[in-house]
Structures are given as C-alpha cells and as structure tokens.
Design a protein around this motif. Structure first.
Motif, PDB file in Angstrom:
ATOM      1  N   GLU A  81       0.899  -0.942  -0.137  1.00 47.07           N
ATOM      2  CA  GLU A  81      -0.062  -0.009   0.036  1.00 47.07           C
ATOM      3  C   GLU A  81       0.956   1.211  -0.135  1.00 47.07           C
ATOM      4  N   TRP A  82       0.416   2.361  -0.490  1.00 45.00           N
ATOM      5  CA  TRP A  82       0.761   3.484  -0.585  1.00 45.00           C
ATOM      6  C   TRP A  82       0.288   4.572   0.322  1.00 45.00           C
ATOM      7  N   VAL A  83       0.752   4.817   1.515  1.00 47.62           N
ATOM      8  CA  VAL A  83       0.468   5.716   2.480  1.00 47.62           C
ATOM      9  C   VAL A  83       1.329   6.461   3.213  1.00 47.62           C
ATOM     10  N   GLY A  84       0.978   7.639   3.685  1.00 48.65           N
ATOM     11  CA  GLY A  84       2.057   8.601   4.273  1.00 48.65           C
ATOM     12  C   GLY A  84       2.601   8.125   5.512  1.00 48.65           C
ATOM     13  N   VAL A  85       3.101   6.750   5.576  1.00 54.43           N
ATOM     14  CA  VAL A  85       3.659   6.357   6.933  1.00 54.43           C
ATOM     15  C   VAL A  85       4.953   6.791   7.478  1.00 54.43           C
TER      16      VAL A  85
ATOM     17  N   GLY B 139       5.073  12.085  -2.551  1.00 54.25           N
ATOM     18  CA  GLY B 139       4.598  12.351  -1.482  1.00 54.25           C
ATOM     19  C   GLY B 139       5.249  13.407  -0.196  1.00 54.25           C
ATOM     20  N   GLY B 140       6.374  13.938  -0.527  1.00 54.75           N
ATOM     21  CA  GLY B 140       6.925  14.818   0.362  1.00 54.75           C
ATOM     22  C   GLY B 140       6.250  16.132   0.320  1.00 54.75           C
ATOM     23  N   SER B 141       6.905  17.090   1.479  1.00 50.96           N
ATOM     24  CA  SER B 141       6.260  18.629   1.207  1.00 50.96           C
ATOM     25  C   SER B 141       7.410  19.505   0.968  1.00 50.96           C
ATOM     26  N   PHE B 142       7.055  20.503   0.189  1.00 50.53           N
ATOM     27  CA  PHE B 142       7.820  21.608   0.270  1.00 50.53           C
ATOM     28  C   PHE B 142       8.285  22.215   1.611  1.00 50.53           C
ATOM     29  N   ILE B 143       9.523  22.645   1.740  1.00 47.47           N
ATOM     30  CA  ILE B 143       9.993  23.445   2.843  1.00 47.47           C
ATOM     31  C   ILE B 143      10.377  22.422   3.868  1.00 47.47           C
ATOM     32  N   ARG B 144      10.191  21.180   3.581  1.00 43.66           N
ATOM     33  CA  ARG B 144      10.714  20.326   4.822  1.00 43.66           C
ATOM     34  C   ARG B 144      12.044  20.130   5.175  1.00 43.66           C
ATOM     35  N   PRO B 145      12.907  19.886   3.984  1.00 43.80           N
ATOM     36  CA  PRO B 145      14.271  19.863   4.557  1.00 43.80           C
ATOM     37  C   PRO B 145      14.712  21.448   5.187  1.00 43.80           C
ATOM     38  N   GLU B 146      13.999  22.466   4.832  1.00 46.69           N
ATOM     39  CA  GLU B 146      14.414  23.753   5.291  1.00 46.69           C
ATOM     40  C   GLU B 146      13.833  24.079   6.716  1.00 46.69           C
ATOM     41  N   ALA B 147      12.789  23.136   7.104  1.00 47.42           N
ATOM     42  CA  ALA B 147      11.822  23.688   8.215  1.00 47.42           C
ATOM     43  C   ALA B 147      12.192  23.794   9.461  1.00 47.42           C
ATOM     44  N   THR B 148      13.218  23.131   9.894  1.00 52.71           N
ATOM     45  CA  THR B 148      13.801  23.132  11.272  1.00 52.71           C
ATOM     46  C   THR B 148      14.558  24.564  11.381  1.00 52.71           C
TER      47      THR B 148
ATOM     48  N   VAL C 207       9.282  19.120  12.951  1.00 51.06           N
ATOM     49  CA  VAL C 207       8.260  18.366  13.102  1.00 51.06           C
ATOM     50  C   VAL C 207       6.522  18.868  12.713  1.00 51.06           C
ATOM     51  N   ALA C 208       6.561  20.141  12.658  1.00 56.31           N
ATOM     52  CA  ALA C 208       5.321  20.941  12.330  1.00 56.31           C
ATOM     53  C   ALA C 208       5.306  20.599  10.854  1.00 56.31           C
ATOM     54  N   VAL C 209       6.223  21.028  10.189  1.00 54.45           N
ATOM     55  CA  VAL C 209       6.054  20.567   8.539  1.00 54.45           C
ATOM     56  C   VAL C 209       6.089  19.138   8.248  1.00 54.45           C
ATOM     57  N   SER C 210       6.467  18.008   9.074  1.00 51.98           N
ATOM     58  CA  SER C 210       6.110  16.651   8.903  1.00 51.98           C
ATOM     59  C   SER C 210       4.573  16.315   9.232  1.00 51.98           C
TER      60      SER C 210
ATOM     61  N   ALA D  49      -0.634  15.719   6.606  1.00 52.22           N
ATOM     62  CA  ALA D  49      -1.916  16.232   6.136  1.00 52.22           C
ATOM     63  C   ALA D  49      -2.100  16.156   4.731  1.00 52.22           C
ATOM     64  N   GLN D  50      -1.210  16.662   3.931  1.00 50.61           N
ATOM     65  CA  GLN D  50      -1.189  16.586   2.414  1.00 50.61           C
ATOM     66  C   GLN D  50      -1.460  15.160   1.957  1.00 50.61           C
ATOM     67  N   ASN D  51      -0.751  14.073   2.525  1.00 53.45           N
ATOM     68  CA  ASN D  51      -0.649  12.650   2.188  1.00 53.45           C
ATOM     69  C   ASN D  51      -2.159  12.314   2.261  1.00 53.45           C
ATOM     70  N   SER D  52      -2.700  12.669   3.455  1.00 57.67           N
ATOM     71  CA  SER D  52      -4.194  12.163   3.665  1.00 57.67           C
ATOM     72  C   SER D  52      -5.254  12.857   2.556  1.00 57.67           C
ATOM     73  N   GLN D  53      -4.777  14.111   2.155  1.00 57.48           N
ATOM     74  CA  GLN D  53      -5.724  14.593   1.194  1.00 57.48           C
ATOM     75  C   GLN D  53      -5.393  14.492  -0.284  1.00 57.48           C
ATOM     76  N   ARG D  54      -4.029  13.821  -0.401  1.00 53.74           N
ATOM     77  CA  ARG D  54      -3.524  13.507  -1.683  1.00 53.74           C
ATOM     78  C   ARG D  54      -3.312  14.792  -2.527  1.00 53.74           C
TER      79      ARG D  54
END
Length: 450
Positions: free
Chosen positions: A172-176, A185-194, A372-375, A380-385
């Motif tokens: 299965e493909w889920v945001g695990v 499935g990643g988010s923009f700004i995640r590498p920079e977020a902390t 972790v906030a951007v995680s 949330a983005q994964n849940s909404q595809r």
C-alpha cells in the motif's frame, strides 16, 4: 523515579520536573499525570541483520519508543548513529511528546533508530540495512498509528529506502513516513523547516526584547554549531535576511569567520556533507579558519545570537559563561537538549538578573519544532492526496512558530514562579508547562488518569 543508567533521559526528566514545580504546587492533581507521562506507552527493541558488500552478515540493534499517543499518532524521527541507545531515544521521545504538543497539530510523541552508522557504507549496504530494519519496524507503524521521520543519519536517501521497503511489505502507498521526496509524497519546505522555524521563533524573541538585533542588519552576529540539515538552513535563512553568520561546526572541529561566512561557503559545506566529508577537508576559504577539536562558543569575541544546531549537550557550563562574556543576548536550540543543565543554569541566571547582561534562552522543544510541524503538514497533504506550494507551507510554518512562541511566553509569564519586575519570562518554563498541560489534559479526557 531515578534512572541512573539513562543519563540523557534523566536530564530531560529533571528539566521538566523543575519547570513544572510552581504549576504542580498550584495544581496538585496534575502530579499523577506527571508520574504517568514519564513512562512510555511501548518500547520496541529488535535485531537488524543485514549483508555487507562482501556478503558477510552484520547485526545492529533497532529501537522504536512509542512514548505518548494522547494527541495523535506517535511522531518522531529515526536516528542512525553509533551512539544510539535506549536512554537517548527515551529522552528524544519524551521531549518530542511536548514539542509536538506545542505545534498545535494532532501528533503524539515517539522516537526510534539504530546504532547502525551510515558513514562509510555504500548505497547498497544502506539499502539492505533499511530493508532489514523496516521488515521489523513495519509491523508496528502506520499512517494512523506511528509516523516516523528522518533524523541524524537518516536523510532523503534512507527515507526513500525505508518507504520503498514498507510499500513492498504492506502492498500500500500511505503517508507512513515523512521527509519523503517532493515528487512522491513529500512536502515543500520540509528540508528547510527546522532551520527556518528556528529563525522565525528567534525573530519573535528579538522583537520582544532586543529590537536592535534585527536579523536584517549585518551588525547582528550569529554563531551556529553543526553543519547538517538544521545548521545549513538556519545559516542560509540568516544570510537571506541580512545577518552575519560567524560559524558552523562538526564533531571534529569548527569553521569560524569574524567577518562572516558567505552563502557560497555554506553551499560548499552542504555539498561536502552530502558526500560524507568533514569540515577539515573543506577547501580553504578567504577569511575563514578551521579550528580542530573545538566548538564555536569559545572562539569568537562577539556573539549576539547563539544557535546550537548539532546534537544534545553541545554547550557546557564553561561555554555558556564564554557566550555571556561575548555579549550573547539570545540562545535558541536548533538541536534537541543542546545545552547541558549547567549551561541552562548560566543562561537562566543571566536572564533573572536582567539589565545589560540579560540572556534569553529558548529550549529546543519550542524553538526547533518547525521541522516536526512541517512533517505534520506533510501528513495532512498525504491524507488529502494534494501538494501545497512552498509559499503556502512557509506561511503555515510561520503561523505555527508564532503560536508556539506566544504559548511559551504566556505560560512562562504565568508559571515560572518569578515576581521580579522587568525580567523576561522564562521560555523554558513556558514551553515545558504549556506542553505538559496540553498532553495531560488529553490524557485525562481519555481516562488515562483521574
């Protein structure tokens, strides 16, 4: 409870205990919640056997500490480093529980990893380790149960291998996992977020107490430790705003410049670290010195803002005293528990004295919660595809860091137990009390204590 064989966890527990004292004296019913929240809901330990490039079997220890799920699925990184042990992971999971609470998102706390060292390993060896690690961990995690992320030693490559192993194992493909690639499935700004979030938090501290230290001024001198993801993007954000970055470091030494590191130097460090290199091997840079065996804190005559971004306990009492002597006004942790208890005592003592020598300290559970906030936003983005733009994610990150700062400021003003006029509130007390109350209240509503 005393945990003599778990010094890192004991340190984190003692810090919370001291901060909570005024609140618990006024609200004694919460003492039972404090007793209960200290104990993880579940600790998983397992063997990881993998094959090296010579065909020989190798073995490592794997862990996942599922600390508290009162506010949502367990959420926290996977650390791959030889130093990993249960004490470190318990401290990190404990801190993560309250850090996640301060983001305002529905996330519980957890942490995991292995004493496997990715350094010096081939891509194939790392892939085989990740597949073996996930073959056991994958039985205990899920998008609504436990959502691990990256940490020290676990970057985009490792997250990719781990995610692929989980997808094949579960079909299965889920945001695990979070920290995934932007195209899958990643988010923009995640590498920079902390790093970005740390600076957004510090900007509120500056506006409240030290407006002359605006990061738009080159005269504002910022010392940063570490040279990994957090330190890199912290430095780039300071430079983008217009401040001066004095230093970076790694486990072998420090890179310092009285005139400031350039963006080109920081980018060169990023390239070097991507290849697993040490700062000592960085080509010579004009006006930049490498000092072996030292951290930046004692190497610079003037430091306005100090941002520990490497690992736990990287600022000692002596180094804290050197920072105070160098005129430091703000210390905010990009790493988890970056300062020793003795160093925190120095900073908090300077804060209480007030006046010209005042220092304002922000603990990592508040100032570095942007990652972790951007995680959480990635979940949330994964849940909404769907995928939000960089601008949308950055705006949400700024809002979360603003709310976190305000919560810490309010709780610190109310529950630090201090009566002195003109003294800055304790953000340490504020973060600890506010995070604890939110978790404890959820646990009470669930019937975990009464």
């Amino acid at each position: 409870m005393v945990h003599p064989q778990e010094p890192e966890f004991e340190q984190a527990l003692n810090e919370l205990s001291v901060s909570l004292r005024p609140f618990l004296e006024a609200n004694p019913s919460y003492a039972k919640a404090f007793e209960i929240v200290q104990i993880p809901e579940r600790i998983l330990q397992f063997r990881v056997t993998w094959e090296d490039d010579q065909g020989r079997p190798q073995v490592n220890r794997g862990f996942r500490v599922q600390y508290n799920s009162a506010l949502g699925p367990y959420k926290g990184g996977l650390r791959l480093h030889p130093s990993v042990n249960l004490s470190i992971l318990k401290f990190l999971g404990f801190e993560q529980t309250f850090k996640n609470a301060l983001t305002g998102l529905n996330m519980g706390g957890g942490k995991g990893g292995s004493d496997f060292d990715p350094k010096g390993k081939s891509d194939n060896e790392i892939r085989r380790f990740c597949v073996a690690f996930m073959s056991e961990l994958g039985k205990h995690i899920g998008k609504d149960t436990d959502v691990p992320a990256g940490d020290i030693g676990t970057g985009a490559r490792e997250i990719g291998f781990l995610f692929g192993a989980y997808r094949r194992m579960r079909g299965e493909w889920v945001g695990v996992l979070t920290g995934k690639g932007a195209t899958w499935g990643g988010s923009f700004i995640r590498p920079e977020a902390t790093g970005y979030g740390l600076i957004y938090y510090v900007e509120h501290m500056i506006a409240k107490a030290f407006p002359h230290l605006s990061l738009s001024k080159t005269s504002t001198k910022v010392a940063i430790s570490g040279s990994g993801n957090v330190a890199q993007y912290t430095a780039l954000k300071v430079l983008e705003l217009g401040g001066t970055v004095l230093s970076l470091s790694d486990s072998k030494g420090a890179l310092v410049s009285k005139d400031g590191l350039t963006e080109a130097t920081v980018r060169a460090v990023m390239d070097l670290k991507l290849k697993g290199g040490a700062l000592s091997s960085l080509p010579s840079q004009s006006g930049v010195a490498y000092v072996a065996g030292k951290r930046p804190w004692t190497l610079l005559e003037q430091i306005d803002i100090a941002l520990p971004c490497a690992t736990q306990n990287e600022v000692s009492r002596e180094e804290a005293e050197a920072l105070v002597k160098a005129g430091t006004k703000i210390v905010a942790e990009g790493s988890n528990m970056g300062c020793t208890m003795e160093a925190i005592g120095v900073f908090e003592g300077a804060r209480k004295k007030g006046g010209e020598g005042a220092v304002w300290y922000a603990p990592g559970k508040a100032s570095n919660c942007g990652g972790v906030a951007v995680s959480g936003l990635e979940m949330a983005q994964n849940s909404q595809r769907l995928v939000w733009t960089s601008e949308e994610v950055d705006a949400k990150l700024k809002g979360i860091m603003t709310e976190c700062y305000n919560i810490c400021l309010d709780a610190g003003s109310k529950w630090s137990g201090e009566k002195e006029e003109g003294v800055l509130p304790s953000l340490l007390s504020g973060a600890n009390v506010a995070g604890f109350i939110k978790v404890a209240d959820a646990m009470k509503a669930h019937g975990d204590w009464w």
